[in-house]
Design a protein around this motif. Structure first.
Motif, PDB file in Angstrom:
ATOM      1  N   ALA A 372       0.839  -1.208   0.000  1.00 15.74           N
ATOM      2  CA  ALA A 372       0.000   0.000   0.000  1.00 15.74           C
ATOM      3  C   ALA A 372       0.869   1.251   0.000  1.00 15.74           C
ATOM      4  CB  ALA A 372      -0.918   0.000   1.219  1.00 15.74           C
ATOM      5  N   GLU A 373       1.977   1.241   0.753  1.00 16.39           N
ATOM      6  CA  GLU A 373       2.866   2.398   0.771  1.00 16.39           C
ATOM      7  C   GLU A 373       3.544   2.586  -0.584  1.00 16.39           C
ATOM      8  OE1 GLU A 373       4.374   2.842   5.373  1.00 16.39           O
ATOM      9  OE2 GLU A 373       5.224   1.231   4.154  1.00 16.39           O
ATOM     10  N   ARG A 374       3.924   1.488  -1.229  1.00 15.33           N
ATOM     11  CA  ARG A 374       4.536   1.622  -2.559  1.00 15.33           C
ATOM     12  C   ARG A 374       3.540   2.208  -3.560  1.00 15.33           C
ATOM     13  NH1 ARG A 374       7.008  -3.376  -0.940  1.00 15.33           N
ATOM     14  NH2 ARG A 374       5.483  -4.638  -2.075  1.00 15.33           N
ATOM     15  N   GLU A 375       2.282   1.825  -3.412  1.00 13.54           N
ATOM     16  CA  GLU A 375       1.242   2.399  -4.280  1.00 13.54           C
ATOM     17  C   GLU A 375       1.073   3.895  -3.997  1.00 13.54           C
ATOM     18  OE1 GLU A 375      -1.431   2.467  -7.295  1.00 13.54           O
ATOM     19  OE2 GLU A 375      -0.283   0.696  -6.667  1.00 13.54           O
ATOM     20  N   ASN A 376       1.061   4.262  -2.722  1.00 15.16           N
ATOM     21  CA  ASN A 376       0.993   5.679  -2.361  1.00 15.16           C
ATOM     22  C   ASN A 376       2.219   6.427  -2.869  1.00 15.16           C
ATOM     23  OD1 ASN A 376      -1.485   5.663  -0.978  1.00 15.16           O
ATOM     24  ND2 ASN A 376      -0.515   4.885   0.868  1.00 15.16           N
ATOM     25  N   GLY A 377       3.363   5.747  -2.873  1.00 14.50           N
ATOM     26  CA  GLY A 377       4.584   6.378  -3.349  1.00 14.50           C
ATOM     27  C   GLY A 377       4.508   6.769  -4.812  1.00 14.50           C
ATOM     28  N   ARG A 378       3.864   5.933  -5.613  1.00 15.79           N
ATOM     29  CA  ARG A 378       3.717   6.270  -7.037  1.00 15.79           C
ATOM     30  C   ARG A 378       2.876   7.537  -7.216  1.00 15.79           C
ATOM     31  NH1 ARG A 378       4.290   0.557  -7.429  1.00 15.79           N
ATOM     32  NH2 ARG A 378       2.125   0.107  -6.877  1.00 15.79           N
ATOM     33  N   ALA A 379       1.844   7.676  -6.388  1.00 12.39           N
ATOM     34  CA  ALA A 379       1.016   8.891  -6.465  1.00 12.39           C
ATOM     35  C   ALA A 379       1.744  10.099  -5.884  1.00 12.39           C
ATOM     36  CB  ALA A 379      -0.299   8.671  -5.726  1.00 12.39           C
ATOM     37  N   ALA A 380       2.642   9.857  -4.920  1.00  8.01           N
ATOM     38  CA  ALA A 380       3.322  10.957  -4.235  1.00  8.01           C
ATOM     39  C   ALA A 380       4.262  11.729  -5.158  1.00  8.01           C
ATOM     40  CB  ALA A 380       4.100  10.419  -3.035  1.00  8.01           C
ATOM     41  N   TRP A 381       4.747  11.105  -6.237  1.00 14.89           N
ATOM     42  CA  TRP A 381       5.577  11.849  -7.199  1.00 14.89           C
ATOM     43  C   TRP A 381       4.829  13.069  -7.726  1.00 14.89           C
ATOM     44  CZ3 TRP A 381      10.538  11.186  -7.325  1.00 14.89           C
ATOM     45  CH2 TRP A 381      11.112   9.930  -7.131  1.00 14.89           C
ATOM     46  N   LEU A 382       3.592  12.849  -8.177  1.00 21.06           N
ATOM     47  CA  LEU A 382       2.805  13.960  -8.729  1.00 21.06           C
ATOM     48  C   LEU A 382       2.370  14.926  -7.640  1.00 21.06           C
ATOM     49  CD1 LEU A 382       1.407  15.340 -11.093  1.00 21.06           C
ATOM     50  CD2 LEU A 382      -0.548  13.808 -10.761  1.00 21.06           C
ATOM     51  N   LEU A 383       1.994  14.391  -6.476  1.00 23.07           N
ATOM     52  CA  LEU A 383       1.562  15.268  -5.384  1.00 23.07           C
ATOM     53  C   LEU A 383       2.697  16.185  -4.952  1.00 23.07           C
ATOM     54  CD1 LEU A 383      -0.505  12.723  -3.248  1.00 23.07           C
ATOM     55  CD2 LEU A 383      -1.393  14.535  -4.712  1.00 23.07           C
ATOM     56  N   GLY A 384       3.892  15.628  -4.810  1.00 27.56           N
ATOM     57  CA  GLY A 384       5.031  16.443  -4.424  1.00 27.56           C
ATOM     58  C   GLY A 384       5.379  17.472  -5.484  1.00 27.56           C
ATOM     59  N   ALA A 385       5.371  17.050  -6.738  1.00 29.52           N
ATOM     60  CA  ALA A 385       5.676  17.987  -7.822  1.00 29.52           C
ATOM     61  C   ALA A 385       4.662  19.110  -7.897  1.00 29.52           C
ATOM     62  CB  ALA A 385       5.722  17.238  -9.152  1.00 29.52           C
ATOM     63  N   SER A 386       3.455  18.864  -7.410  1.00 28.00           N
ATOM     64  CA  SER A 386       2.384  19.861  -7.444  1.00 28.00           C
ATOM     65  C   SER A 386       2.305  20.683  -6.165  1.00 28.00           C
ATOM     66  CB  SER A 386       1.038  19.162  -7.680  1.00 28.00           C
ATOM     67  OG  SER A 386       1.056  18.402  -8.858  1.00 28.00           O
ATOM     68  N   PHE A 387       3.252  20.500  -5.227  1.00 29.92           N
ATOM     69  CA  PHE A 387       3.257  21.208  -3.939  1.00 29.92           C
ATOM     70  C   PHE A 387       2.029  20.851  -3.108  1.00 29.92           C
ATOM     71  CE2 PHE A 387       2.861  25.571  -1.709  1.00 29.92           C
ATOM     72  CZ  PHE A 387       3.514  25.103  -0.583  1.00 29.92           C
ATOM     73  N   ILE A 388       1.753  19.551  -3.017  1.00 32.06           N
ATOM     74  CA  ILE A 388       0.685  19.057  -2.138  1.00 32.06           C
ATOM     75  C   ILE A 388       1.369  18.198  -1.075  1.00 32.06           C
ATOM     76  CG2 ILE A 388      -1.442  17.709  -1.974  1.00 32.06           C
ATOM     77  CD1 ILE A 388      -2.029  18.468  -4.864  1.00 32.06           C
ATOM     78  N   THR A 389       1.730  18.836   0.034  1.00 34.83           N
ATOM     79  CA  THR A 389       2.510  18.173   1.079  1.00 34.83           C
ATOM     80  C   THR A 389       1.762  16.998   1.683  1.00 34.83           C
ATOM     81  OG1 THR A 389       3.304  20.405   1.576  1.00 34.83           O
ATOM     82  CG2 THR A 389       3.978  18.671   3.073  1.00 34.83           C
TER      83      THR A 389
END
Length: 483
Positions: A372-389
């Motif tokens: 589940a964390e690895r799946e969240n990690g894939r989404a976190a690339w875009l969230l981080g790039a978009s400044f969504i902490t």
């Protein structure tokens, strides 16, 4: 069982939707049904009457007053902060199932517009929620105005501030003409920042009758050059005055006109007098002093400020401390001072680090993270790039003592480096997508990458230490290691 739920956070951006997703996934895992209404900044699709009628219980995961609460009269209701739905959705469902088994006493419907905090909340919680409500309504104006101003500088250069008014001269065939138009539209949006902040702080305190006194006080704060500090004070004054007025007993015949005439009128008079005559000038002097101090920052003091802002951005990942740092940076944008623009760049870079670092860590050392964390990690690339902490929250919820210190360290490094490099930013949001609008963009990216590597390395090191300890324990006990 079948449930309906409402999720709402003060900013209405990330936590609102993450809570909804967590509830939906947990219900699916439990074999239950749930329909969620997200009362976020993007609006919401109201729950249907059929869904509400067929629900066994209702879950409110909200840090604000739920809109349309009277729809759920007669239903078992479970209430919790929005983070409870993200971190412990299973516990909420257990509470909801227990409530569904208990008889519900009839209660009068709650009005749709109420105070933004519960009557039994502690004073500190109330003040925090009042301020966060003002910030939540402020963000759309900040985003629209800031991005338009940044775009105008990208098109026409900084000299565009001296362009003639577009009502007097507008050349539709030139880039400079459109740049001037973008700048003046953005400036018009920025003119609303302090009144909107004050108006909705007052609204959070005393509901709709306090909006007008709050806006009036905020507008006066701009007039007397009291800035954001003046807006905060004006909002609190307006809310306090209207709350005091509401306590006065009036004849029944007058009660109908009190919210629409008397409270706004008297509240505006009292707040206007206080802002013009009593508190406006001292706050303006404090604002001027703060601006001068920021402009004087250099060397070690600037590095320390960048580190502090970085720590705040990562500490609660979109929570009150994060939003306090963000509001501080946004408030400085209205001054146009170079130091304020550097602070905005440091805050955005530091806020991007946590999700990017965890995305990187979960990619390069997969065995240290769950599926589940690895799946969240894939989404976190875009969230981080978009400044969504908030993209780092699932990781922090699962392992707070290793994740939170690591991302705070990385964000502090990024904040300090950004200030040291002199990176500037006029856009209040946008992440990697507004890099062309950043002053010293390459050094900004260097600061971002450095902090991301530090945070990711720290997370991996701490998790690896735990993993090795688990291996040693398994060897002693003869049990297999679960990576």
């Amino acid at each position: 069982m079948k449930f309906v739920a409402i999720t709402a956070c003060p900013t209405g951006i990330a936590h609102t939707y993450m809570a909804a997703e967590s509830l939906e996934q947990t219900a699916k895992a439990n074999g239950d049904e749930i329909v969620v209404e997200t009362q976020g900044s993007a609006g919401s699709e109201p729950l249907s009457a059929e869904d509400i009628a067929s629900a066994d219980a209702v879950i409110f995961a909200a840090d604000l007053a739920v809109q349309g609460r009277d729809r759920f009269a007669g239903k078992p209701i479970v209430e919790a902060p929005v983070k409870a739905a993200i971190n412990d959705a299973a516990g909420l469902f257990e509470r909801a199932k227990a409530a569904a088994r208990e008889p519900v006493a009839a209660a009068p419907a709650t009005p749709e517009l109420t105070s933004k905090v519960g009557a039994n909340d502690k004073t500190g919680t109330k003040i925090r929620q009042w301020l966060m409500t003002g910030v939540s309504y402020l963000i759309p104006f900040v985003a629209a105005g800031g991005l338009l101003i940044a775009l105008s500088f990208a098109l026409g250069g900084y000299q565009i501030v001296d362009a003639p008014k577009v009502t007097e001269h507008f050349d539709a065939g030139s880039v400079a003409g459109w740049a001037a138009l973008m700048f003046q539209i953005g400036s018009a949006a920025f003119d609303f920042l302090v009144p909107v902040l004050a108006g909705f702080i007052a609204f959070a305190m005393a509901d709709r009758p306090a909006i007008a006194p709050g806006f009036v006080g905020g507008a006066i704060a701009v007039t007397v050059s009291a800035g954001f500090l003046g807006g905060l004070v004006a909002g609190l004054l307006a809310g306090g005055v209207v709350l005091a007025l509401k306590k006065i007993q009036v004849p029944k015949a007058m009660r109908g006109i009190m919210p629409v005439v008397v409270y706004p009128l008297l509240g505006s008079i009292v707040v206007g007098v206080l802002m013009y005559v009593v508190v406006g000038k001292p706050i303006a002097a404090a604002t001027t002093g703060l601006t001068s101090w920021l402009n004087s920052l250099s060397g070690v003091s600037a590095l320390l400020l960048g580190a502090l802002l970085g720590l705040m951005m990562a500490f609660d990942m979109g929570g009150p401390v994060n939003k306090a740092a963000y509001a501080f940076a946004v408030g400085g944008l209205t001054t146009g001072a170079t130091a304020s623009l550097q602070i905005m760049a440091a805050v955005m870079a530091a806020g991007m680090v946590p999700p990017l670092a965890l995305a990187l860590a979960s990619t390069v050392r997969k065995k240290l993270f769950t599926e589940a964390e690895r799946e969240n990690g894939r989404a976190a690339w875009l969230l981080g790039a978009s400044f969504i902490t908030e993209g780092a929250i699932p990781f922090a919820a699962a392992d707070p003592f290793r994740v939170i210190p690591s991302i705070m360290l990385g964000s502090a490094v990024t904040g300090s480096l950004s200030m040291a490099f002199g990176a500037t930013l006029r856009a209040p949001h946008g992440g990697i997508f507004v890099v062309p609008l950043i002053g010293n963009p390459l050094l900004f990216l260097v600061a971002l990458i450095a902090g991301t590597l530090v945070a990711a390395g720290s997370v991996i090191a701490l998790k690896q230490a735990r993993f090795r300890a688990a291996e040693r324990s398994a060897v002693v006990s003869g049990q297999p290691v679960n990576a």
